[in-house]
Design a protein around this motif. Structure first.
Motif, short mmCIF file in Angstrom:
data_model
loop_
_atom_site.label_atom_id
_atom_site.label_comp_id
_atom_site.label_asym_id
_atom_site.label_seq_id
_atom_site.Cartn_x
_atom_site.Cartn_y
_atom_site.Cartn_z
N PHE A 1 0.95 -0.79 0.02
CA PHE A 1 0.10 -0.19 -0.23
C PHE A 1 0.99 1.04 -0.35
N LEU A 2 0.78 1.78 -1.16
CA LEU A 2 2.01 3.62 -0.66
C LEU A 2 0.68 4.10 -0.50
N ASP A 3 0.91 4.16 0.98
CA ASP A 3 -0.15 5.52 1.18
C ASP A 3 0.18 7.03 1.41
N MET A 4 1.65 7.58 0.95
CA MET A 4 1.92 8.75 0.98
C MET A 4 2.42 9.42 0.01
N LEU A 5 2.80 10.08 -1.15
CA LEU A 5 3.68 9.97 -1.51
C LEU A 5 3.90 11.80 -2.28
N ALA A 6 4.56 12.67 -1.46
CA ALA A 6 4.76 13.95 -1.73
C ALA A 6 6.02 14.25 -2.79
N VAL A 7 5.87 15.50 -3.08
CA VAL A 7 6.75 16.54 -3.53
C VAL A 7 6.60 17.78 -4.05
N ASP A 8 7.45 18.10 -3.10
CA ASP A 8 7.86 20.19 -2.98
C ASP A 8 7.70 20.49 -4.24
N ARG A 9 6.24 22.11 -4.31
CA ARG A 9 5.58 21.85 -5.63
C ARG A 9 7.30 22.57 -6.51
N ASP A 10 8.47 23.52 -5.42
CA ASP A 10 9.01 23.76 -6.17
C ASP A 10 10.48 22.96 -6.68
N SER A 11 9.54 21.34 -6.55
CA SER A 11 11.39 19.90 -6.90
C SER A 11 10.39 19.76 -8.01
N LEU B 1 10.64 7.87 -6.65
CA LEU B 1 10.64 8.33 -5.13
C LEU B 1 9.71 6.84 -5.70
N LEU B 2 8.59 6.63 -6.70
CA LEU B 2 7.76 5.64 -7.03
C LEU B 2 8.12 4.48 -7.40
N LYS B 3 9.64 4.60 -8.41
CA LYS B 3 10.10 3.46 -8.49
C LYS B 3 10.63 2.53 -7.53
N GLU B 4 11.22 3.43 -6.50
CA GLU B 4 11.83 2.74 -5.07
C GLU B 4 10.88 1.91 -4.15
N ALA B 5 9.14 2.58 -4.51
CA ALA B 5 8.00 2.09 -4.06
C ALA B 5 8.10 1.16 -4.92
N GLU B 6 7.83 0.42 -5.51
CA GLU B 6 7.75 -0.43 -6.94
C GLU B 6 8.97 -1.29 -6.44
N ARG B 7 10.36 -0.92 -6.78
CA ARG B 7 10.93 -2.41 -5.97
C ARG B 7 11.10 -2.75 -5.02
N TYR B 8 11.18 -1.58 -4.05
CA TYR B 8 10.65 -2.32 -2.51
C TYR B 8 9.84 -3.51 -2.67
N ALA B 9 8.43 -2.70 -2.79
CA ALA B 9 7.93 -4.76 -3.22
C ALA B 9 7.98 -5.26 -3.50
N ARG B 10 8.87 -5.25 -5.15
CA ARG B 10 8.95 -6.55 -5.46
C ARG B 10 9.53 -7.58 -5.01
N ASN B 11 10.42 -6.47 -4.31
CA ASN B 11 11.73 -7.61 -3.26
C ASN B 11 10.98 -8.19 -1.77
N LYS B 12 10.23 -7.83 -1.25
CA LYS B 12 9.34 -7.62 -0.34
C LYS B 12 7.92 -8.88 -0.80
#
Length: 158
Positions: A73-83, A92-103
């Protein structure tokens, strides 16, 4: 660079991002809801959280995930407006997906506030599909089936 959350170093910035970039959308559909930093901290402590840090600068975004059986479950994802628009949300999304696959997870699920059309388009670009509307939280449920990690060919000794 994407790294795991350090509460002392990152939480002040993460709380600010949640309030400015996520809670603002929630208030559009649930104006009586009150900001609760303690609840956000509890969620962060239950989850695994990744942060985006460009060089030695401060944290500019985060993604927080929680495993639930074969789902992540991707609970929260946010990036500062200026970035935004610089690839941090994608990283960040790719890292979350990579982590999910590894788990061992086969699906990533998330909710997007109905007022946050920009986020719905962002997730759709990465293969997330809308699964339905959740009226109790006034959000759109989205999910993506993950491709399994490739199996490495290991040569057997002769």
């Amino acid at each position: 660079m994407i790294r795991t959350r350090n509460p002392r170093r990152d939480d002040r910035i993460i709380l600010d991002l949640v309030k400015r970039e996520l809670f603002a959308y929630t208030l559009q559909t649930m104006p009586d809801l009150r900001w609760d930093a303690a609840e956000v901290r509890r969620r962060l402590n239950r989850n695994v959280t990744f942060v985006a840090v460009p060089g030695r600068l401060k944290t500019v975004g985060f993604a927080s995930v929680k495993k639930n059986g074969k789902d992540m479950f991707l609970d929260m994802l946010a990036v500062d407006r200026d970035s935004q628009g610089r690839g941090w949300g994608s990283a960040l999304l790719k890292e979350a997906e990579r982590y999910a696959r590894n788990k061992g997870c086969s699906t990533v699920r998330l909710f997007v506030d109905e007022a946050n059309g920009k986020a719905r388009m962002f997730y759709a670009r990465y293969g997330y599909t809308e699964q339905g509307y959740i009226p109790t939280v006034r959000s759109i449920a989205m999910s993506k089936t993950l491709q399994p990690l490739p199996v490495k060919n290991v040569r057997q000794p002769m």
